[in-house]
Design a protein around this motif. Structure first.
Motif, PDB file in Angstrom:
ATOM      1  N   MET A 128      10.161  18.510   6.169  1.00 34.82           N
ATOM      2  CA  MET A 128       9.033  19.094   5.461  1.00 34.82           C
ATOM      3  C   MET A 128       8.760  20.547   5.851  1.00 34.82           C
ATOM      4  N   GLY A 129       9.394  21.015   6.918  1.00 37.58           N
ATOM      5  CA  GLY A 129       9.143  22.383   7.368  1.00 37.58           C
ATOM      6  C   GLY A 129       7.753  22.559   7.958  1.00 37.58           C
ATOM      7  N   ILE A 130       7.248  21.503   8.598  1.00 32.56           N
ATOM      8  CA  ILE A 130       5.920  21.527   9.220  1.00 32.56           C
ATOM      9  C   ILE A 130       6.092  21.447  10.736  1.00 32.56           C
ATOM     10  N   ALA A 131       5.476  22.372  11.445  1.00 30.42           N
ATOM     11  CA  ALA A 131       5.546  22.371  12.907  1.00 30.42           C
ATOM     12  C   ALA A 131       4.758  21.196  13.471  1.00 30.42           C
ATOM     13  N   ILE A 132       5.218  20.681  14.587  1.00 29.41           N
ATOM     14  CA  ILE A 132       4.524  19.595  15.273  1.00 29.41           C
ATOM     15  C   ILE A 132       3.448  20.173  16.152  1.00 29.41           C
ATOM     16  N   ASP A 133       2.244  19.641  16.011  1.00 25.04           N
ATOM     17  CA  ASP A 133       1.103  20.091  16.791  1.00 25.04           C
ATOM     18  C   ASP A 133       0.976  19.198  18.032  1.00 25.04           C
ATOM     19  N   SER A 134       1.042  19.791  19.204  1.00 26.47           N
ATOM     20  CA  SER A 134       0.947  19.018  20.455  1.00 26.47           C
ATOM     21  C   SER A 134      -0.492  18.731  20.851  1.00 26.47           C
ATOM     22  N   HIS A 135      -1.452  19.364  20.194  1.00 24.31           N
ATOM     23  CA  HIS A 135      -2.862  19.193  20.544  1.00 24.31           C
ATOM     24  C   HIS A 135      -3.569  18.408  19.457  1.00 24.31           C
TER      25      HIS A 135
ATOM     26  N   GLN B 221      11.502  10.210  14.871  1.00 26.89           N
ATOM     27  CA  GLN B 221      10.961  10.157  13.511  1.00 26.89           C
ATOM     28  C   GLN B 221      10.057  11.359  13.247  1.00 26.89           C
ATOM     29  N   LEU B 222       9.250  11.719  14.220  1.00 34.00           N
ATOM     30  CA  LEU B 222       8.370  12.874  14.087  1.00 34.00           C
ATOM     31  C   LEU B 222       9.193  14.153  13.902  1.00 34.00           C
ATOM     32  N   GLU B 223      10.247  14.305  14.674  1.00 32.73           N
ATOM     33  CA  GLU B 223      11.134  15.465  14.566  1.00 32.73           C
ATOM     34  C   GLU B 223      11.805  15.510  13.195  1.00 32.73           C
ATOM     35  N   ALA B 224      12.235  14.360  12.694  1.00 35.28           N
ATOM     36  CA  ALA B 224      12.874  14.298  11.376  1.00 35.28           C
ATOM     37  C   ALA B 224      11.900  14.727  10.282  1.00 35.28           C
ATOM     38  N   MET B 225      10.641  14.293  10.388  1.00 33.45           N
ATOM     39  CA  MET B 225       9.622  14.684   9.412  1.00 33.45           C
ATOM     40  C   MET B 225       9.394  16.192   9.472  1.00 33.45           C
ATOM     41  N   SER B 226       9.329  16.746  10.660  1.00 34.74           N
ATOM     42  CA  SER B 226       9.129  18.176  10.839  1.00 34.74           C
ATOM     43  C   SER B 226      10.270  18.971  10.205  1.00 34.74           C
TER      44      SER B 226
ATOM     45  N   VAL C  17       0.835  -1.201   0.000  1.00 29.71           N
ATOM     46  CA  VAL C  17       0.000   0.000   0.000  1.00 29.71           C
ATOM     47  C   VAL C  17       0.871   1.253   0.000  1.00 29.71           C
ATOM     48  N   ASN C  18       0.493   2.253  -0.803  1.00 27.46           N
ATOM     49  CA  ASN C  18       1.147   3.559  -0.823  1.00 27.46           C
ATOM     50  C   ASN C  18       0.145   4.622  -0.399  1.00 27.46           C
ATOM     51  N   LEU C  19       0.551   5.500   0.513  1.00 26.23           N
ATOM     52  CA  LEU C  19      -0.240   6.657   0.906  1.00 26.23           C
ATOM     53  C   LEU C  19       0.522   7.888   0.441  1.00 26.23           C
ATOM     54  N   GLN C  20      -0.161   8.826  -0.185  1.00 24.40           N
ATOM     55  CA  GLN C  20       0.500  10.013  -0.702  1.00 24.40           C
ATOM     56  C   GLN C  20      -0.319  11.244  -0.345  1.00 24.40           C
ATOM     57  N   ALA C  21       0.373  12.362  -0.095  1.00 23.76           N
ATOM     58  CA  ALA C  21      -0.316  13.626   0.204  1.00 23.76           C
ATOM     59  C   ALA C  21       0.621  14.788  -0.065  1.00 23.76           C
ATOM     60  N   ARG C  22       0.030  15.918  -0.398  1.00 23.54           N
ATOM     61  CA  ARG C  22       0.788  17.164  -0.537  1.00 23.54           C
ATOM     62  C   ARG C  22       1.138  17.673   0.851  1.00 23.54           C
ATOM     63  N   ALA C  23       2.227  18.391   0.956  1.00 18.66           N
ATOM     64  CA  ALA C  23       2.658  18.934   2.246  1.00 18.66           C
ATOM     65  C   ALA C  23       1.589  19.815   2.877  1.00 18.66           C
ATOM     66  N   ASP C  24       0.821  20.534   2.060  1.00 24.77           N
ATOM     67  CA  ASP C  24      -0.239  21.408   2.579  1.00 24.77           C
ATOM     68  C   ASP C  24      -1.338  20.651   3.313  1.00 24.77           C
ATOM     69  N   ASP C  25      -1.475  19.352   3.029  1.00 23.71           N
ATOM     70  CA  ASP C  25      -2.533  18.538   3.626  1.00 23.71           C
ATOM     71  C   ASP C  25      -2.057  17.713   4.825  1.00 23.71           C
ATOM     72  N   ILE C  26      -0.794  17.880   5.217  1.00 22.98           N
ATOM     73  CA  ILE C  26      -0.178  17.077   6.277  1.00 22.98           C
ATOM     74  C   ILE C  26      -0.198  17.814   7.611  1.00 22.98           C
ATOM     75  N   ARG C  27      -0.493  17.055   8.671  1.00 20.95           N
ATOM     76  CA  ARG C  27      -0.327  17.529  10.054  1.00 20.95           C
ATOM     77  C   ARG C  27       0.541  16.526  10.783  1.00 20.95           C
ATOM     78  N   LEU C  28       1.437  17.015  11.604  1.00 17.27           N
ATOM     79  CA  LEU C  28       2.278  16.171  12.447  1.00 17.27           C
ATOM     80  C   LEU C  28       1.800  16.337  13.879  1.00 17.27           C
ATOM     81  N   LEU C  29       1.461  15.238  14.520  1.00 18.34           N
ATOM     82  CA  LEU C  29       0.892  15.278  15.873  1.00 18.34           C
ATOM     83  C   LEU C  29       1.783  14.538  16.863  1.00 18.34           C
ATOM     84  N   ARG C  30       1.873  15.099  18.061  1.00 24.16           N
ATOM     85  CA  ARG C  30       2.608  14.455  19.144  1.00 24.16           C
ATOM     86  C   ARG C  30       1.590  13.913  20.159  1.00 24.16           C
ATOM     87  N   GLN C  31       1.887  12.767  20.702  1.00 24.52           N
ATOM     88  CA  GLN C  31       1.034  12.111  21.715  1.00 24.52           C
ATOM     89  C   GLN C  31      -0.314  11.685  21.148  1.00 24.52           C
TER      90      GLN C  31
END
Length: 80
Positions: free
Chosen positions: A71-78, A63-68, A27-41
């Protein structure tokens, strides 16, 4: 960036993300960076937009930090 995690591989850059899941069917999952959220916890990637909605758990915080960083996407803690 190519990141290997317990469920497969993630190929990411500042514009898009492709997750290749190992196992039956490859299986492959694909998305544009604009549609991505990085979540903690829990550490996860979510994609929502253009008729797409999926999420996947990462193995650890590093891994979450590396993705952030890649991709230049901030990690959302909420998680909403």
């Amino acid at each position: 960036m190519i990141l290997t995690f317990s469920q497969g591989r993630i190929v990411a850059n500042q514009h898009e993300l492709v997750i290749r899941l190992d196992g039956a069917g490859k299986v492959n999952l694909q998305a544009r960076a604009d549609d991505i959220r990085l979540l903690r916890q829990p550490n996860m990637i979510t994609a929502t937009g253009s008729g797409v909605q999926w999420s996947i758990h990462l193995d650890d915080d590093a891994q979450l930090e590396a993705m952030s960083d890649c991709m230049g996407i901030a990690i959302d803690s909420h998680h909403n």
